[in-house]
Design a protein around this motif. Structure first.
Motif, short mmCIF file in Angstrom:
data_model
loop_
_atom_site.label_atom_id
_atom_site.label_comp_id
_atom_site.label_asym_id
_atom_site.label_seq_id
_atom_site.Cartn_x
_atom_site.Cartn_y
_atom_site.Cartn_z
N VAL A 1 52.40 -17.35 -6.55
CA VAL A 1 50.98 -17.27 -7.09
C VAL A 1 50.79 -15.55 -7.43
O VAL A 1 50.14 -15.22 -8.59
N PRO A 2 50.93 -14.57 -6.50
CA PRO A 2 50.73 -13.12 -6.95
C PRO A 2 51.55 -12.70 -8.20
O PRO A 2 50.95 -11.98 -9.06
N GLN B 1 49.70 -14.08 -10.86
CA GLN B 1 48.48 -13.16 -11.01
C GLN B 1 48.62 -11.81 -11.96
O GLN B 1 48.16 -11.60 -12.78
N GLU B 2 49.86 -11.17 -11.61
CA GLU B 2 50.29 -10.02 -12.10
C GLU B 2 50.67 -10.32 -13.62
O GLU B 2 50.18 -9.50 -14.68
N ALA C 1 49.23 -12.68 -15.51
CA ALA C 1 48.04 -13.11 -16.05
C ALA C 1 47.34 -12.03 -16.65
O ALA C 1 46.53 -12.05 -17.81
N ARG C 2 47.61 -10.68 -16.10
CA ARG C 2 46.98 -9.58 -16.59
C ARG C 2 47.35 -8.99 -17.83
O ARG C 2 46.83 -8.07 -18.37
N TYR D 1 43.95 -20.84 -9.78
CA TYR D 1 44.98 -20.89 -8.62
C TYR D 1 44.66 -20.06 -7.74
O TYR D 1 44.92 -18.83 -7.71
N ALA E 1 49.15 -18.42 -16.69
CA ALA E 1 49.19 -17.09 -16.49
C ALA E 1 49.93 -16.75 -17.79
O ALA E 1 49.46 -15.22 -18.07
N PHE F 1 42.97 -17.08 -14.25
CA PHE F 1 43.94 -17.66 -13.51
C PHE F 1 43.67 -17.54 -11.92
O PHE F 1 43.82 -18.53 -11.22
N GLY F 2 43.20 -16.32 -11.72
CA GLY F 2 43.05 -16.10 -10.11
C GLY F 2 41.89 -17.05 -9.59
O GLY F 2 41.96 -17.30 -8.36
#
Lengths: 154, 620
Positions: B374-375, B378-379, B381-382, A133, A97, A129-130
């Motif tokens: 995980v969320p 994900q945030e 990773a953006r 994972y 991430a 990533f999404g």
């Protein structure tokens, strides 16, 4: 089970931990630490003070670990990648991430990403990533499979 | 003749088609191999002690000769016989079991490998090639802030492998197999050699997960100057230590001591284990290795807790607080993201670090952790890879560069109306007022501290105080971590009791638990509830005192002071209300020299008195 373990034990020259390894062979996020739970109470800390920090619950007989690892044929069937991802599910997620980190470097080494392509490799993992994972309950086997799809597409 | 004999034997050996056991044994004996330092190191034979000499290894499987543990010559003869024996199906050949010994014999006797029944351990060679060792390092996980126990620490060896990242090193660990014992049995068996010790090998990342994430211990790595030949000898010896058991002794035959043997097996002329003090603290092994010129570089890995503290300290308070709430699930991860990409990334990293720390401490269970983690990532990773500041070590001095662990003190003063001179010894390790560099703040572990005094009215010196164990763990509470602060002291103390001021010795266990808070960068304040159990010469022979204790530990550069107050009401064999109000301090002159001082007024056991003392403390 016993039949399966025998050749493994012969290979690794030790009978330790492999039952535990089997149990942990396909784990989700946050699972890796569970085997250590219950070690942090005040009393156990004080006891630890008189018995030295050298004590702990871990592998106590020698295993070969990555010693004797066989060359891989592909990411999914690469035992080293499998065990690396299984042991580092959380850190890999963190660094994927973040788009960089030691575990990403290690992964790149394990699957022989050329040095010049490492930065692109890390960015690619971050961008996907999404997909890697893919859900909160994703397991290490699924992470390896998803990783293979992303890396092999690139 | 003495010099001629080996030459004649060597000539005979060189000419032979096949080695005979007797000839090779005679040659080895003539060359004095049984007393060779390398041979004794491979067998873990301790230096002679009143003529009594034996190997530290307790496992009979480690010896080929029945008397091998006590007789290096017998073991040498048996090893040569094993080396030259024809292989038997389904049984491991000596070369497979003890490749380091085999390589030693081949090298030192100049044997021709092609004439040996088993020229080399193929199993070892395959493993060695698979590992691809490049270099070695010593790993020292430091104190977990709330566990003074871990200040004693642990040391393990790392083999840097063909996979070049540090975490992919192979860790070689010597530890006790403790099973499921708990409490006092655990402690006693640990000290008295009741547990078997084993070497283990595992990927270093497994140890990192354990130390740096779970135990919240920062890790120091010391790169070691070993040649490829040294590395090979080291791994050969590790290979033959597989599955071998030695009784684990807390004070001396511990992890640290065995690692010195590994280094000696790598390079016999180092003889590091001979330099070890009677009690071996893992940190001392680092020092021994540095003094031997083995250390070529030092690096540091932050634990999860250190990362949380570092990120929380550098982020604006509003962002740190929001990160905390994101980790707790009170806010969505998107709350962290605004126009400042680097700060947003830092905030999400802090939230993720903290969430992992909560998970490791079982404050968040698996079912809640996964859908939050995980969320959040994900945030993150953006946000790409913005330039973020690295996290640097909170102490700028590596632990081996701190003060020596043995403390000797000499001083004098005034106590309860009498002047005295005193001498003190503390074999290990660090107390709150000792020079701070290299040690974890707020943590103390003292072992077997002894203070003797000679009072002006006395004919002989008296034992003033003996502290078998003195532990403090004062971890400041903050928005993220809420560990308790606690202390345990146990030992023997001389007390003045009653109007007659009778000397009495009390055995005591003094336990306190409470909390502490940071005072900016100056130090911390603490408040504890103490329970002090005394064993006394009275009827009943027990007394227990309960009461509060408050204090502070403040540091300005070289000066450290600890003002404190304590009150306790005792019941049982003694009925008294005791109190003490005082100030302790220490001025660091040099890393290994400090001046300690103390001033107090106290009322205990119906005696009101003052104390004033000063002491020079030297560290070795």
């Amino acid at each position: 089970m016993r039949k399966l373990l025998l050749p493994v034990a012969a290979l690794v020259a030790s009978v330790s931990l492999h039952a535990a390894d089997d149990l942990r062979s396909n784990v989700g996020i946050g699972v890796g630490t569970m085997i250590f739970e219950g070690q942090s109470g005040l009393l156990s800390q004080i006891c630890a003070a008189t018995t030295n920090g050298c004590f702990g619950n871990q592998t106590f007989a020698i295993t070969t670990g990555t010693l004797g690892a066989k060359p891989w044929t592909g990411i999914v069937s690469n035992g080293e990648v499998q065990s690396f991802v299984r042991d580092n599910m959380d850190q890999l997620a963190r660094e994927m991430a973040a788009g960089q980190g030691e575990s990403i470097e290690t992964l790149a080494e394990l699957i022989a990403v050329p040095a010049a392509e490492r930065a692109t490799f890390a960015q690619n993992l971050q961008a996907h990533f999404g997909q890697i994972y893919a859900s909160p309950t994703v397991t290490s086997t699924e992470v390896v499979e998803n990783l293979a799809k992303v890396v092999e597409k690139a | 003749m003495r010099r001629l004999l080996p030459l004649l034997l060597a000539t005979a050996l060189a000419a032979a088609d096949q080695y005979t056991v007797g000839e090779v044994q005679a040659f080895a004996t003539a060359r004095g191999l049984a007393e060779d330092r390398e041979w004794l190191t491979l067998l873990h034979v301790e230096r002679a002690w009143y003529g009594f000499r034996r190997s530290l290894v307790d496992d009979p499987a480690f010896f080929l000769a029945a008397e091998g543990r006590r007789d290096p010559q017998a073991e040498l003869d048996a090893s040569i016989a094993g080396l030259l024996a024809a292989p038997i199906a389904d049984a491991k050949h000596m070369v497979e079991r003890f490749p380091a010994r085999a390589e030693f014999l081949i090298r030192r006797l100049g044997l021709d490998r092609t004439r040996l029944p088993v020229p080399r351990s193929q199993e070892f060679e395959d493993a060695y090639a698979g590992l691809g060792p490049r270099s070695a390092a010593l790993c020292f996980p430091t104190a977990y802030m709330n566990t003074p126990a871990s200040m004693f620490g642990h040391t393990l060896l790392l083999i840097r492998s063909r996979v070049k990242t540090g975490m992919a090193s192979q860790a070689i660990n010597y530890a006790a197999l403790t099973g499921d014992d708990g409490g006092v049995a655990f402690a006693l068996k640990g000290v008295l050699g009741g547990y078997p010790g084993h070497f283990s090998l595992m990927p270093y990342w497994q140890k990192l997960n354990e130390y740096s994430d779970l135990d919240q211990r920062d890790v120091w790595e010391y790169e070691l100057a070993l040649s490829p030949e040294d590395l090979r000898r080291l791994l050969l010896h590790v290979w033959e230590m597989r599955g071998i058991r030695s009784d684990y002794w807390f004070f001396d035959e511990n992890c640290a001591y065995y690692l010195l043997y590994l280094l000696d097996a790598a390079r016999p002329e180092l003889a590091l284990h001979e330099q070890a003090p009677p009690w071996v603290i893992p940190l001392d092994t680092v020092r021994i290795m540095r003094e031997a010129g083995l250390v070529t570089g030092v690096s540091w890995r932050p634990s999860l807790a250190t990362k949380v503290k570092a990120r929380a300290a550098r982020l604006p308070p509003a962002r740190a607080e929001r990160a905390r709430r994101i980790a707790l699930g009170e806010l969505p991860p998107s709350a962290a993201v605004d126009g400042d990409v680097a700060a947003s990334a830092d905030e999400l990293d802090l939230a993720a670090d903290y969430l992992q720390a909560l998970r490791n401490r079982s404050k968040v269970d698996q079912a809640a952790f996964q859908p939050r983690f995980v969320p959040l990532l994900q945030e993150r990773a953006r946000l790409g890879v913005p330039a973020q500041e690295a996290i640097s070590a909170p102490v700028d001095v590596p632990p081996d560069q701190g003060h020596g662990s043995l403390r000797l003190g000499f001083g004098g003063g005034y106590h309860g109306g009498l002047r005295y001179v005193e001498a003190a010894i503390r074999p290990a390790y660090h107390d709150l007022l000792d020079p701070a560099a290299g040690y974890t703040a707020g943590a103390q572990i003292d072992f077997c501290s002894l203070v003797g005094r000679w009072y002006e009215d006395g004919q002989t010196p008296v034992l003033e105080r003996f502290d078998a164990i003195g532990l403090r763990s004062f971890a400041a509470r903050d928005g993220f971590f809420h560990q308790p602060s606690w202390k345990v002291d146990t030992g023997l103390v001389r007390e003045l009791v009653g109007n007659e001021r009778n000397d009495e010795y009390h055995a005591f266990v003094d336990f306190g638990v409470g909390a502490s808070w940071a005072l900016g960068g100056a130090g911390l304040v603490y408040a504890l509830i103490d329970a002090d159990l005394r064993v006394i010469d009275a009827d009943p022979s027990l007394a227990i005192g309960l009461g509060p204790e408050v204090g502070a530990i403040l540091r300005w550069d070289r000066l450290a002071i600890q003002p404190g107050a304590r009150w306790g009401s005792y019941v049982g064999g003694l009925h008294e209300d005791n109190w003490r109000l005082g100030l302790r301090g220490s001025f660091t002159v040099h890393r290994d020299l400090a001046v300690g001082f103390e001033a107090a007024r106290w009322r205990s056991w119906d005696v009101l008195g003052d104390s004033l003392g000063i002491r020079i403390n030297a560290y070795f």
